[in-house]
Design an enzyme around this catalytic site. Structure first.
Site, PDB file in Angstrom:
ATOM      1  CD  GLN A 234      -2.897   1.011   2.326  1.00 12.16           C
ATOM      2  OE1 GLN A 234      -2.677   1.091   3.520  1.00 12.16           O
ATOM      3  NE2 GLN A 234      -4.078   0.716   1.838  1.00 12.16           N
ATOM      4  CG  HIS A 236      -1.132   6.704   3.623  1.00 12.35           C
ATOM      5  ND1 HIS A 236      -1.591   7.974   3.371  1.00 12.35           N
ATOM      6  CD2 HIS A 236      -1.843   6.258   4.689  1.00 12.35           C
ATOM      7  CE1 HIS A 236      -2.531   8.275   4.255  1.00 12.35           C
ATOM      8  NE2 HIS A 236      -2.704   7.249   5.061  1.00 12.35           N
ATOM      9  CG  LEU A 250       0.807   8.666   7.300  1.00 16.65           C
ATOM     10  CD1 LEU A 250       0.941   7.917   5.994  1.00 16.65           C
ATOM     11  CD2 LEU A 250       0.070   7.835   8.320  1.00 16.65           C
ATOM     12  CD  GLU A 253      -7.808   7.043   4.807  1.00 17.00           C
ATOM     13  OE1 GLU A 253      -6.819   6.370   4.457  1.00 17.00           O
ATOM     14  OE2 GLU A 253      -8.968   6.637   4.748  1.00 17.00           O
ATOM     15  NE  ARG A 284      -5.179   4.502   4.102  1.00 18.05           N
ATOM     16  CZ  ARG A 284      -4.689   4.173   5.284  1.00 18.05           C
ATOM     17  NH1 ARG A 284      -3.816   3.169   5.381  1.00 18.05           N
ATOM     18  NH2 ARG A 284      -5.042   4.827   6.353  1.00 18.05           N
ATOM     19  CG  HIS A 349       1.103   3.516   5.163  1.00 16.45           C
ATOM     20  ND1 HIS A 349       1.693   4.223   6.190  1.00 16.45           N
ATOM     21  CD2 HIS A 349      -0.145   3.191   5.591  1.00 16.45           C
ATOM     22  CE1 HIS A 349       0.831   4.318   7.195  1.00 16.45           C
ATOM     23  NE2 HIS A 349      -0.271   3.693   6.866  1.00 16.45           N
ATOM     24  NE  ARG A 384      -3.431  -1.080   6.526  1.00 20.72           N
ATOM     25  CZ  ARG A 384      -3.496   0.065   7.216  1.00 20.72           C
ATOM     26  NH1 ARG A 384      -4.485   0.300   8.051  1.00 20.72           N
ATOM     27  NH2 ARG A 384      -2.564   0.985   7.069  1.00 20.72           N
TER      28      ARG A 384
HETATM   29  C1  LIG Z   1       2.702   6.605  10.540  1.00 18.48           C
HETATM   30  C2  LIG Z   1       1.710   5.488  10.534  1.00 18.48           C
HETATM   31  C3  LIG Z   1       0.363   5.734  10.803  1.00 18.48           C
HETATM   32  C4  LIG Z   1      -0.566   4.700  10.821  1.00 18.48           C
HETATM   33  N1  LIG Z   1      -1.885   4.972  11.119  1.00 18.48           N
HETATM   34  C5  LIG Z   1      -2.771   3.944  11.212  1.00 18.48           C
HETATM   35  C6  LIG Z   1      -4.117   4.182  11.622  1.00 18.48           C
HETATM   36  O1  LIG Z   1      -4.522   5.296  11.922  1.00 18.48           O
HETATM   37  N2  LIG Z   1      -4.961   3.129  11.706  1.00 18.48           N
HETATM   38  C7  LIG Z   1      -4.577   1.861  11.403  1.00 18.48           C
HETATM   39  O2  LIG Z   1      -5.375   0.956  11.521  1.00 18.48           O
HETATM   40  N3  LIG Z   1      -3.291   1.617  11.029  1.00 18.48           N
HETATM   41  C8  LIG Z   1      -2.382   2.617  10.926  1.00 18.48           C
HETATM   42  N4  LIG Z   1      -1.085   2.359  10.550  1.00 18.48           N
HETATM   43  C9  LIG Z   1      -0.674   0.970  10.328  1.00 18.48           C
HETATM   44  C10 LIG Z   1      -0.425   0.287  11.623  1.00 18.48           C
HETATM   45  O3  LIG Z   1       0.106   1.178  12.555  1.00 18.48           O
HETATM   46  C11 LIG Z   1       0.564  -0.854  11.480  1.00 18.48           C
HETATM   47  O4  LIG Z   1       0.212  -1.651  10.413  1.00 18.48           O
HETATM   48  C12 LIG Z   1       0.533  -1.684  12.740  1.00 18.48           C
HETATM   49  O5  LIG Z   1       0.863  -0.882  13.836  1.00 18.48           O
HETATM   50  C13 LIG Z   1       1.440  -2.878  12.683  1.00 18.48           C
HETATM   51  O6  LIG Z   1       1.417  -3.498  13.942  1.00 18.48           O
HETATM   52  P1  LIG Z   1       2.161  -4.826  14.245  1.00 18.48           P
HETATM   53  O7  LIG Z   1       1.820  -5.201  15.641  1.00 18.48           O
HETATM   54  O8  LIG Z   1       1.918  -5.801  13.160  1.00 18.48           O
HETATM   55  O9  LIG Z   1       3.680  -4.414  14.148  1.00 18.48           O
HETATM   56  P2  LIG Z   1       4.506  -3.227  14.866  1.00 18.48           P
HETATM   57  O10 LIG Z   1       3.702  -2.378  15.751  1.00 18.48           O
HETATM   58  O11 LIG Z   1       5.291  -2.567  13.818  1.00 18.48           O
HETATM   59  O12 LIG Z   1       5.501  -4.047  15.734  1.00 18.48           O
HETATM   60  C14 LIG Z   1       6.525  -4.817  15.164  1.00 18.48           C
HETATM   61  C15 LIG Z   1       7.364  -5.330  16.276  1.00 18.48           C
HETATM   62  O13 LIG Z   1       8.219  -6.355  15.805  1.00 18.48           O
HETATM   63  C16 LIG Z   1       9.510  -6.167  16.318  1.00 18.48           C
HETATM   64  N5  LIG Z   1      10.451  -6.846  15.439  1.00 18.48           N
HETATM   65  C17 LIG Z   1      10.563  -6.740  14.096  1.00 18.48           C
HETATM   66  N6  LIG Z   1      11.522  -7.568  13.656  1.00 18.48           N
HETATM   67  C18 LIG Z   1      12.019  -8.203  14.745  1.00 18.48           C
HETATM   68  C19 LIG Z   1      13.047  -9.166  14.956  1.00 18.48           C
HETATM   69  N7  LIG Z   1      13.753  -9.655  13.943  1.00 18.48           N
HETATM   70  N8  LIG Z   1      13.308  -9.571  16.224  1.00 18.48           N
HETATM   71  C20 LIG Z   1      12.605  -9.073  17.268  1.00 18.48           C
HETATM   72  N9  LIG Z   1      11.625  -8.171  17.115  1.00 18.48           N
HETATM   73  C21 LIG Z   1      11.346  -7.752  15.875  1.00 18.48           C
HETATM   74  C22 LIG Z   1       9.658  -4.690  16.415  1.00 18.48           C
HETATM   75  O14 LIG Z   1      10.666  -4.347  17.319  1.00 18.48           O
HETATM   76  C23 LIG Z   1       8.276  -4.294  16.918  1.00 18.48           C
HETATM   77  O15 LIG Z   1       8.223  -4.437  18.311  1.00 18.48           O
HETATM   78  C24 LIG Z   1      -0.145   3.393  10.537  1.00 18.48           C
HETATM   79  C25 LIG Z   1       1.202   3.139  10.269  1.00 18.48           C
HETATM   80  C26 LIG Z   1       2.117   4.169  10.246  1.00 18.48           C
HETATM   81  C27 LIG Z   1       3.549   3.861   9.939  1.00 18.48           C
END
Ligand SMILES: Cc1cc2nc3c(=O)[nH]c(=O)nc-3n(C[C@H](O)[C@H](O)[C@H](O)COP(=O)(O)OP(=O)(O)OC[C@H]3O[C@@H](n4cnc5c(N)ncnc54)[C@H](O)[C@@H]3O)c2cc1C
Ligand code: SF4
Ligand code: SF4
Ligand code: FES
Lengths: 575, 244
Positions: A234, A236, A250, A253, A284, A349, A384
């Site tokens: 995606q 953004h 970012l 939205e 998006r 994004h 998404r």
């Molecule tokens: C700026 C921004 C704004 C956003 N706004 C929205 C929104 O308003 N609404 C919405 O629904 N989504 C939004 N998103 C998307 C959403 O935030 C993410 O898709 C989501 O937070 C991903 O969550 P996650 O738990 O999968 O991973 P993350 O929160 O990214 O966590 C990943 C974790 O994995 C760990 N990790 C990675 N590789 C390793 C490794 N090899 N060993 C150990 N640890 C590792 C990292 O340290 C981290 O702790 C946004 C994203 C961004 C970047």
């Protein structure tokens, strides 16, 4: 061989974002001993940056909303490639998960009668996003962090997993290192949950942090799991374009959700041409392509983007509803968004593709390996909807914790074996860059990878371009086999980048191959040489990547049949 | 293209020195960009923490020209560039390497704070004006800059007695949550050491989230504690009780 620090748990969760934390909380609640591992400090994962909100059909603002409409919107947003069962569970369970957060202390913005407030977002029929100004992710991660630290799990911060370990077909542990000392660490576990997030650092213009190198995707691939739909990345529609050093950051939205209007240099509200019905609140993929097209055709803003204007909502309103955006533009670009428009352009994004999982348990095709959050594929199909990621993390984070704990419970004593040969190989691989006297600078290789991905597998794609990209990736992979770094193992970002590059190269190859294979345009995947969606052929399959004797194999697999009652909802009389 | 001189502290717990680098300036560049340039072009092992590069995660704290700041938010053109820009790790926490310090103490004390405790039969109705007080404190991104400047932690190193401003707003946020039922007053006084704060407001000045740490959180907490423990009538009453 170096002596390893060793820890034993029932379940190891890799990643402490929304998905990982929610999974760890659930697995602990099921009585499993849980280790939570993350690359950064606790509370700094991507989830902390999410702004706009979390989608859940609470029907607090628009009474007509329900899970069926949410399901319908999600399937259409994903252009029907979604795993329908995931989309169904997601729509049904999201409201409960959001309320649960509130019960754990989260303070969402409120409606007049004291309920959780909801706002409009692209592709959602009703006002559906529960939010806290424009810092929803921070609220979510803090709440989960607080809950987590009182749930009895062990947290390993600034610890990176580099290898998964197996006993025959089953997962038996994970290997990694402490960022601080560079010392290796071994986890013995019955089950591993991947919650590592996305892949955005393979691109230069991105909203993603240093952590988003596709580690989980690569770990799963190397452990023998399947990756699906990797072509769907995606972009953004609204990233910052100016000044250069903030390019890609970012612009939530929520700006459009609160009434922001997009215009080209001629002052034309161009979304009227591309999606007259939904305008700025279109999905998006459509908004990103529209902005891209306007700029390509010479109607871009001074720095090559589009204008996004929210100033008509008035200073007070903007500062209250979008406080971080107000500060972000003020501080980074010296622009007062209560008075002037912002300049925006698409930024990398989110990755819709990821580890193929079972919808109910989040189990992958490798026994003992689970995945949730951005690293898992299927939930969002080809595109998404905003807000559907935060709800995805909660719904499937919980299900992953449950699935992994139940699986681990069935293995009574942990008699799973860790193979010494595997450990030795892992160690050698990690230490290699210290031994290459001649070799490439990992930072240079990373910059070149980002150039390749942006130029050949960016917003618009063609067969020739992707093909060139795949060739260039091949050459770069060769070069990246000889990386050289300096200094010691202690907190050495250059060294870490070597391993990150390994992950990014796998993910990039998978992405490019899938993009090459899918000869149609659908959702976030735009092939200029195949501008239309091909529902007959490509509308019925997921792309599948797997490891085959050391080579990357690409293929497809048919979508599973949707039950009649869900079909009715998808085809139903919704707008 | 003009060039800035950037002096970065390089070293670990055994000591270190300032290293000077030349960094080409780009429009809108922030200090973190300069650090990344140094990593990519001169010293690949230069240690620094960062995540969001948008002032949202609180990872990139350091001391820039002697001032505690988020490096991703400090623009190079806001600094006098005729002199070298200095970048040092924050001072209150022990150094690990280069710009990275050991902030684990914060995570340890945080675990001790009694968590959110709602009543069993809560209806979960709250009004915007009631949640706003706590919402202010929940903006905290845990950059620990306030912890870094608070002289009680920085100069006197009373980490055993005093949790510092970040943890006090954490407690304030729970205490002022409309649906919380836990009483943390004794905890505040005995363990968190709210009495140590002498309201110099240094913490408030550096907070990148503009949280009114002292006025809106610490002073009200102090008043709550004082009302309970130092209300003169209550005090005399307790004296009598102790006497008989
Ligand atoms: C700026 C921004 C704004 C956003 N706004 C929205 C929104 O308003 N609404 C919405 O629904 N989504 C939004 N998103 C998307 C959403 O935030 C993410 O898709 C989501 O937070 C991903 O969550 P996650 O738990 O999968 O991973 P993350 O929160 O990214 O966590 C990943 C974790 O994995 C760990 N990790 C990675 N590789 C390793 C490794 N090899 N060993 C150990 N640890 C590792 C990292 O340290 C981290 O702790 C946004 C994203 C961004 C970047
Ligand atoms: S006001 Fe209190 S907490 Fe803040 S810096 Fe001063 S003494 Fe420390
Ligand atoms: S209160 Fe402010 S200065 Fe202190 S840690 Fe939080 S954001 Fe940083
Ligand atoms: S990098 Fe996140 S606050 Fe600076």
């Amino acid at each position: 061989m170096e002596k390893y620090e060793t820890h034993t748990h029932d379940v190891i969760v890799i990643g402490a974002g929304g998905a990982g934390l929610r999974a760890a909380i659930e697995a602990s609640a099921q009585g499993a001993s849980v280790g939570l591992v993350c690359k950064s400090l606790l509370g700094k994962a991507h989830t902390v940056m999410a702004e706009g909100g979390v989608a859940a059909a609470l029907a607090n603002v628009d009474e007509k909303d329900d899970w069926k409409t949410h399901f319908h919107d999600t399937m259409h947003g994903g252009k029907m490639l979604n795993n329908w069962r995931m989309a169904q569970l997601h729509a049904q369970e999201a409201p409960e998960r959001v309320k649960e957060l509130e019960h754990w202390g989260a303070l969402f913005d409120r409606t007049k009668n004291g309920k959780i407030m909801q706002r409009a977002f692209g592709g959602h029929t009703w006002k559906r996003l529960a939010h806290v100004g424009d810092r929803t992710g921070l609220e979510m991660i803090r709440t989960l962090q607080d809950r987590g630290i009182h749930s009895g799990m062990d947290v390993y911060m600034e610890c990176t997993i580099t290898h998964l370990l197996k006993d025959g077909e089953r997962i038996s542990g994970a290997f990694g290192y402490w960022r601080e000392s560079g010392r290796f660490i071994l986890f013995k576990a019955k089950a591993v949950i991947l919650a590592t997030g996305g892949i955005g650092k393979a691109y230069k213009v991105t909203s993603n942090s240093w952590e988003y190198t596709g580690d989980g995707h690569a770990l799963a691939y190397e452990a023998g799991a399947e990756l699906i739909d990797m072509e769907f990345v995606q972009f953004h529609p609204t990233g910052m374009v100016w000044p250069p050093s903030v390019k890609g950051i970012l612009v939530t939205e929520a700006v459009r959700g609160e009434g922001g209007i997009l215009r080209n240099r001629e002052g034309e509200r161009f979304m009227e041409k591309y999606d007259p019905e939904r305008m700025e609140l279109s999905t998006r993929d459509i908004v990103a392509r529209s902005i891209y097209t306007e700029v390509q055709e010479g109607r871009g803003s001074p720095h090559g983007g589009a204008f996004l204007d929210i100033s008509h909502r008035g200073g007070e309103y903007v500062k209250k509803k979008l406080p971080s955006m107000y500060h972000q533009f003020m501080e980074f670009a010296e622009i007062d968004i209560t008075k002037e428009p912002m300049e925006v352009f698409p930024t990398t994004h989110y990755v819709m593709g990821g580890v193929r999982v079972d919808a109910d348990t989040t189990g992958s095709t490798v026994p003992g390996l689970f995945a949730a959050g951005e690293v898992a594929g299927g939930m969002h199909g080809a595109n998404r909807l905003g807000g559907n990621s935060l709800s995805d993390l909660l719904v499937f984070g919980r299900r992953a914790g449950l699935g992994a704990a139940q699986y681990a419970n069935e293995i009574r004593d942990n008699t799973l074996k860790i193979d010494d040969v595997d450990l030795e190989k892992a160690t050698e691989e990690m230490l290699q860059p210290f031994e290459n006297a001649e070799g490439e600078n990992p930072y240079t290789v990373h910059q070149e990878l980002q150039e390749i991905m942006g130029s050949y597998v960016g917003v618009f794609r063609t067969r020739e371009k992707i093909n060139e990209g795949i060739e260039e990736l091949g050459v770069l992979k060769e070069r990246a086999s000889q990386l050289r770094i300096e200094g010691s193992r202690m907190f050495n970002p250059g060294w870490h980048l070597c391993k990150d590059l390994h992950s990014m190269l796998i993910v990039s190859e998978a992405l490019a191959k899938c993009a090459y294979q899918r000869e149609e345009s659908r959702g976030a995947h735009s092939r200029v040489d195949f501008p239309d969606a091909d529902n007959e052929k490509w509308g019925k399959v997921n792309s599948v990547i797997s490891k085959d004797n050391g080579d990357m194999k690409i293929g497809t697999s048919p979508l599973s049949q949707m039950p009649e009652e869900l079909k009715k909802i998808v085809d139903g009389g919704y707008k | 293209m003009s060039v800035a001189k950037v002096r970065v502290y390089r070293g670990d717990k055994n000591g270190g020195e300032e290293m000077e680098y030349e960094v080409p300036l780009e429009e809108g560049m922030v200090v973190l960009d300069a650090i990344h340039f140094i990593q990519a072009n001169y010293d690949g092992d230069l240690a620094v923490r960062w995540n969001c590069k948008a002032a949202k995660c609180g990872s990139c704290s350091a001391e820039v020209n002697g001032m505690p700041a988020l490096t991703c938010k400090t623009r190079m053109d806001s600094l006098p560039l005729d002199k070298p820009v200095t970048v040092y790790p924050v001072k209150t926490f022990p150094i690990i390497k280069d710009l990275v310090t050991d902030v684990s103490w914060n995570y340890e004390v945080r675990k001790k704070i009694p968590p959110f405790t709602p009543a069993k039969d809560t209806e979960w109705i709250m009004y915007q004006e009631d949640v706003e007080r706590s919402q202010e404190f929940r903006k905290c991104i845990e950059c620990f800059l306030c912890q870094n400047v608070c002289h009680i932690l920085r100069n006197h190193d009373e980490k055993n007695e005093f949790f510092g401003p970040r943890m006090l707003i954490k407690i304030a946020e729970l205490e002022m949550h409309p649906l919380d039922t836990e009483d943390r007053k004794e905890f505040l006084r005995e363990q968190a050491g709210v009495g140590y704060c002498n309201i110099t407001k240094c913490c408030t000045e550096v907070c990148p989230e503009h949280i009114h740490i002292t006025d809106n959180a610490i002073i009200p907490l102090k008043e709550r504690v004082a009302d309970t423990y130092f209300d003169p009538l209550l005090w005399i009453f307790s004296k009598f009780k102790a006497a008989d």
